[in-house]
Design an enzyme around this catalytic site. Sequence first.
Site: not given
Ligand code: PLP
Length: 401
Positions: A107, A204
């Site tokens: 990421y 997510k």
């Molecule tokens: C989006 C994401 C992050 C970061 O998370 P946020 O909630 O946007 O700060 C870390 N790891 C993965 C795999 C992600 O998809």
Amino acid sequence: MSQNDNNQRLRIESRLAQIGSQEEPVTGAVSFPIYQSTAFRHPKLGQSTGFDYARTKSPTRKVLEEAIAELESGDAGFACSSGMAALQTIFALFKQGDHLIVSLDLYGGTYRLLEKIMTRFGVTATYVDTNDLDALEASVQPGTKGLLIETPSNPLMMITDLAKVCDWAKSKGILSIVDNTLLTPYFQRPIELGADIVIHSATKYLGGHNDVLAGLIVTKGKELSEEMAFLHNSIGAVLGPQDSWLLMRGMKTLALRMERHQENATKIATFLESHPEVEAVYYPALPTHPGHDIQSRQSSGNTGIFSFKMKDARYIEPILRHIKLIAFAESLGGVESLMTYPAVQTHADIPADIRQKVGVDDKLLRYSVGIEHADDLIADLSHAIEQAKQELESGMASVNV
Ligand SMILES: *Cc1c(COP(=O)(O)O)cnc(C)c1O
């Protein structure tokens, strides 16, 4: 018997649906209340209700933290203001001179945090294919203290054999940390496979509705859990009561959503795999994916996100212009379908040469498949590709997005 003891015997669907619903004894509220209070009155000197100040512990957040710890088979859970805040809190376990081994296809924000911030504190990282034991072995340094794995990785969906690699890390005294954002505990539980720490961007799939930013940490073991509680409270990047409640509300339907995400993504990935304008599809549910067997062994299902490569980079701009039902937007894991262009968006902070080496090039699109009807999504995508093809043939399309 506490709810947790009782819930251990229930299946995960039941435990998800019941998050917080039996925790409010005074009124019996089925939806656990939002306790919007930062201070808690002490009964008398030397006594506490268990809550003192909301950064340390807060009632709504506590229900969420206990739920995620139990779902991930860990000992303690910590809710943070974002996935990045959760990662920063975890990285505070390390000190100057410490070294981390990290998944190569990573990421973008995690890469930025490690390279632009953690290096200032003398913590360095090496990026390798974490499923390659020889590569792991070769990257060990005297100061290597941690291993950070994303499986499936994002956006190329590379699979790491968690049991094998966590076992290897344990034999070297290296702490294994798994970013479980893409599969969630509904499909994969890394701690059961030997990981020490699980981290989630709960923004997510766990939240699931593109409306709450949150991060979660789960630790295994008393000492590590106590150290994380110390860091979580000391750093203070904690999740507020409203967002804790919103996240739990989302998590109640996780099982249903993940099943539909998987079903839709499999149908659409299969459609794209046989499309003449598509060069490759990266989705571990497809038997042609190199990580398919390991993924099937260590997880009970597949994520709803996959990537695909068009045969020509000039397809990208018109496809993103012509999709209607699918939104051109960053993020993933929500009920609405979103498509992103990793090379210029989510992964823009990763230098071009590294991106090329990994395969995140200018022909790659990432698709977070929502829970809409699969046929509508296929029609939208199919139409956009057809439009792009026509523009390309008439000389209209360019590579600029
Ligand atoms: C989006 C994401 C992050 C970061 O998370 P946020 O909630 O946007 O700060 C870390 N790891 C993965 C795999 C992600 O998809």
